[in-house]
Design a protein around this motif. Structure first.
Motif, mmCIF file in Angstrom:
data_model
loop_
_atom_site.group_PDB
_atom_site.id
_atom_site.type_symbol
_atom_site.label_atom_id
_atom_site.label_comp_id
_atom_site.label_asym_id
_atom_site.label_seq_id
_atom_site.Cartn_x
_atom_site.Cartn_y
_atom_site.Cartn_z
ATOM 1 N N GLU A 190 0.826 -1.203 0.000
ATOM 2 C CA GLU A 190 0.000 0.000 0.000
ATOM 3 C C GLU A 190 0.865 1.259 0.000
ATOM 4 O O GLU A 190 0.539 2.248 -0.655
ATOM 5 N N GLU A 208 -7.707 -2.465 -11.888
ATOM 6 C CA GLU A 208 -7.757 -1.802 -10.586
ATOM 7 C C GLU A 208 -8.211 -2.762 -9.489
ATOM 8 O O GLU A 208 -7.742 -2.674 -8.348
ATOM 9 N N SER A 209 -9.113 -3.677 -9.817
ATOM 10 C CA SER A 209 -9.553 -4.667 -8.821
ATOM 11 C C SER A 209 -8.383 -5.540 -8.370
ATOM 12 O O SER A 209 -8.239 -5.837 -7.172
ATOM 13 N N LYS A 263 -6.246 -3.583 -6.023
ATOM 14 C CA LYS A 263 -6.862 -3.445 -4.698
ATOM 15 C C LYS A 263 -6.717 -4.727 -3.889
ATOM 16 O O LYS A 263 -6.499 -4.688 -2.676
ATOM 17 N N GLU A 264 -6.854 -5.876 -4.552
ATOM 18 C CA GLU A 264 -6.705 -7.147 -3.848
ATOM 19 C C GLU A 264 -5.303 -7.301 -3.274
ATOM 20 O O GLU A 264 -5.122 -7.850 -2.181
ATOM 21 N N LEU A 274 -3.665 -0.426 -4.149
ATOM 22 C CA LEU A 274 -4.603 0.649 -4.455
ATOM 23 C C LEU A 274 -5.715 0.646 -3.430
ATOM 24 O O LEU A 274 -6.231 -0.403 -3.051
ATOM 25 N N ALA A 275 -6.067 1.832 -2.971
ATOM 26 C CA ALA A 275 -7.170 2.000 -2.033
ATOM 27 C C ALA A 275 -8.167 2.979 -2.628
ATOM 28 O O ALA A 275 -7.821 3.832 -3.436
ATOM 29 N N ASP A 312 -12.290 3.822 -4.252
ATOM 30 C CA ASP A 312 -13.240 3.259 -5.218
ATOM 31 C C ASP A 312 -12.851 3.568 -6.653
ATOM 32 O O ASP A 312 -12.389 2.725 -7.380
#
Length: 773
Positions: free
Chosen positions: A323, A367-368, A371-372, A376-377, A379
């Motif tokens: 992160e 992007e998903s 995030k996993e 990336l944080a 929406d």
């Protein structure tokens, strides 16, 4: 407190403890006895109604005596005990101060002991490469030093030494952590002398990821990576290390993978040592990277880092290392993907917009995945917003491409021309019927049938060429410019309202751009080259002609409010632009013509051979200039414009010649003959300069119509006749102000010419008398 006062009183030597207690006891008994007697008296007086005056007075005296004893005892306590109490408090304060000093010394010694213990543990842990323990012990030692610095009542030289030691040990710990970090992530980069200008310059880039220790090496813990990262976090150096790592990662690996379609990343795993990321080059014809390929390459790199390096949480209260890295590189990386990849993936035509949904889905999946893995944080990011806002970007790109293409056409050469005939029509694609079109068409057919029944057709029909452009030549680039405008307006069909409006105003901007760019860019050529000036005139008239109806052809598909002028408001400006350009060229030609005629020495004294030769040469040069212009403008200008332009220039030369002749005060016979010869030269050769069409047989019609285009043509013929006529012939052609001479000259002009041609005789006087209106 009472025991403390008692001790003070006992130590004073002036008031004995037992004596004081005895007196107080006696007073207490007296008070009780007095209380009983007073109570008994009050009871007898008010309850039993047995007055006893004497008893009351005795009791009163007794009460007063007891009060005096109490006051005396109180005075004794205040005078003797208070002084002893003050001395005791002073002594107590001194003892308390000494106790606090001793306590502070004990705390100081305890902090020194804690510092020494922490430093010893720190060295032991550092030697064992237990970096987390070493970092924590260093933190404890630093806390002890900070506590020593906060002690204000003394200054120990030792504190300065301890501060220096704690700083040295911190740098020592950071150095060891840096050394171990470099072993975990080993970069192989191109030489600093190599210019990073192509994909080949990045082929030497490689990243070796070590898991953190070998199972065979007992001196090194196997899970060294978590220890290093947590120690860096405790020391506040983790963000700095990840930032430097991220900068190198983006510059030498991620950015090249985004920029160059031919670069791919290869991952080779080594069971005991980790993984190696390296860049390889493949053959591809693509000029710009495809979004799906870019996402795949970037995810390959970040997944490998996540699995081998950044899967660890440095502490429960801080974020994952992935992160931290994502926060540092995401903004720059997303901007690079947008600028180098998504911008070039925007469709060129509205028909391809539906296919772009696949790119949007790929961006969402990209992007998903980030995030996993924790990179990336949040929406929705700028990258996904850009991909989803495809309609706006398509319109912007389309408008930009259209403006660039239009400007390129405007600055291209204008010599290449195409012929325009009255039958010419712009190629407008077939547009779908707007909503409600079927209903309107039915109503229109009903009205048409109704009109047919009434037979209201006019017997006189307009020519098929009415409101059509005359035959001329325009620049090929202008024809392409109009086709570009129509093609852009065709994109409006099926587009979103915002996109449609943007495309419409882009087409308007094309014509605004033409209005300013072309006259400025080709300014010198328009003045030097008559051919280009004529073409520019035709170009402007061609554009103005089609702007009259261009907007209304697309009106049903444009979400504009009523009252919008579309393109009609631009028509007068283009007509003025074309006329102004051609008039400027006409003025240049007039100036050249007048300059040639100015060398004729005012056409005076033509009996001199030199003067006659100069005058004859000037006339021949003017005729030659008109012939040259006739050839240049032939089949370029519309016939009516051609004849008007040549006629205007010829009229200028004739007017100048006539004015010079009329200014002469004395014309001899030889001068008259030679002036007539010059006039006849223009009369004979002037019509031959009217050649608007390549076919010579078709030009005879326009050569016969010279008086229509040359105002002074009949004046020239009349003055040519006068120069060779006698007085009677002149008077006959004047015909008392009704003849052809009177139509071209005024009385004064005619009289002045007669005085210049003839000597002063009675016959001349008689002739002058007859020149009246």
């Amino acid at each position: 407190m009472s025991s403390f006062v008692t001790e003070v009183l006992a130590s004073s030597g002036k008031l004995e403890k037992d004596d004081l207690a005895c007196k107080i006891s006696k007073l207490s008994r007296k008070v009780e006895e007095t209380k009983e007697e007073v109570t008994d008296m009050i009871n007898k007086k008010y309850v039993e109604f047995m007055p006893s005056m004497e008893g009351a007075e005795e009791l009163l005296d007794q009460v007063e005596s007891v009060s005096k004893d109490i006051d005396l005892l109180k005075s004794c306590i205040e005078n003797e005990v208070q002084q002893n109490l003050h001395d005791a408090v002073t002594e107590y304060a001194k003892l308390k101060q000494q106790l606090e000093k001793n306590t502070a010394v004990i705390d100081l010694l305890q902090h020194l002991q804690e510092f020494d213990t922490a430093i010893e543990e720190y060295h032991r842990a550092l030697q064992e490469k237990n970096f987390v323990v070493a970092a924590k012990q260093h933190g404890k030692a630093r806390a002890s030093v900070d506590a020593l610095k906060a002690w204000k009542d003394t200054e120990l030289p030792l504190v300065h030494s301890l501060s220096s030691e704690i700083t040295i040990q911190r740098e020592n710990l950071i150095y060891h952590l840096g050394e171990e970090w470099q072993k975990l992530a080993v970069w192989k980069l191109p030489s600093t002398k190599t210019e990073l200008t192509s994909e080949k310059s990045f082929l030497k880039t490689a990243l070796h990821l070590n898991r953190g220790g070998s199972k065979g090496d007992e001196s090194v813990p196997h899970a060294l990576l978590p220890s290093i990262l947590q120690a860096l976090s405790i020391q506040g150096e983790l963000h700095k290390k990840i930032k430097l790592f991220g900068q190198v990662l983006f510059k030498y690996m991620l950015k090249p993978l985004i920029l160059y379609p031919s670069l791919v990343v290869e991952v080779s795993s080594q069971p005991e040592q980790g993984a190696v990321l390296s860049l390889q080059c493949t053959e591809t014809k693509a000029e710009h990277p495809d979004p799906s390929q870019v996402y795949t390459k970037v995810l390959t790199v970040l997944k490998t880092l996540h699995e081998h390096l950044f899967v660890i949480e440095v502490s429960p209260v801080t974020a994952k290392v992935s992160e931290i890295l994502g926060d540092l590189i995401w903004e720059e990386m997303s901007e690079c993907i947008i600028r180098e990849c998504l911008v070039h993936s925007i469709p060129a035509n509205s028909s391809q917009l539906a296919e772009y949904s696949e790119v949007i889905k790929q961006t969402e999946d990209f992007e998903s995945s980030l995030k996993e893995m924790g990179y990336l944080a949040g929406d929705s990011t700028d990258l996904l917003k850009y991909a989803r806002n495809i309609n706006c970007h398509f319109a912007s790109k389309k408008c930009q491409d259209v403006i660039v293409a239009a400007r390129k056409l405007m600055t291209s050469e204008m010599h290449n021309t195409v012929k325009i005939t009255p039958e010419y029509k712009l190629s407008i694609p077939k547009l779908p019927n707007p909503s409600g079109g079927e209903k309107e068409r039915k109503e229109s057919s009903k009205k048409s049938a109704h009109y047919d029944q009434q037979s209201l057709e006019n017997e006189k029909q307009l020519s098929p060429n009415t409101l059509c452009l005359p035959m001329c030549r325009i620049s090929e680039s202008v024809q392409q410019l109009m086709e570009l405008a129509i093609q852009t307006l065709s994109e409006v069909v099926g587009s979103s309202p915002q996109c449609a409006v943007q495309l419409f105003y882009t087409v308007r901007n094309i014509f605004h751009l033409f209005f300013y760019v072309v006259p400025t860019y080709h300014k010198d050529n328009f003045l030097k080259l008559p051919h280009l000036a004529a073409i520019q005139h035709n170009n402007c008239m061609f554009i103005a002609h089609h702007l009259l109806t261009l907007g209304f052809q697309f009106k049903p598909h444009l979400p504009l409010k009523d009252g919008v002028a579309y393109f009609v408001d631009l028509v007068p400006g283009f007509r003025r632009l074309g006329a102004r350009c051609f008039v400027a060229q006409m003025n240049v030609q007039k100036a050249e013509m007048l300059e040639r005629l100015s060398t004729a020495r005012n056409f005076s004294n033509l009996d001199d051979e030199d003067n006659y030769s100069v005058a004859s040469k000037a006339i021949r040069q003017v005729i030659h200039q008109l012939r040259r212009l006739g050839k240049v403008w032939q089949d370029v200008l519309p016939v009516n414009i051609y004849c008007k332009a040549i006629g205007t220039l010829l009229n200028t030369a004739i007017s100048e010649l006539i004015n010079k002749i009329m200014m002469l005060e004395d014309i001899s016979n030889v001068d008259g003959e030679r002036l007539r010869t010059l006039c006849q030269t223009i009369i004979e050769e002037g019509p031959l300069v009217f050649n608007p069409l390549p076919d010579e047989n078709k030009n005879k019609k326009y050569q016969e119509e010279v008086p229509v285009y040359v105002k002074k043509w009949m004046t020239l013929k009349e003055i040519s006749m006068v120069l060779n006529a006698n007085l009677q012939e002149i008077v006959d052609r004047w015909a008392e102000g009704k003849g052809p001479l009177a139509a071209e000259f005024s009385c004064n002009e005619m009289k002045s010419l007669i005085r210049a041609l003839f000597k002063n005789t009675e016959r001349r006087a008689a002739a002058l008398a007859k020149i009246t209106k």
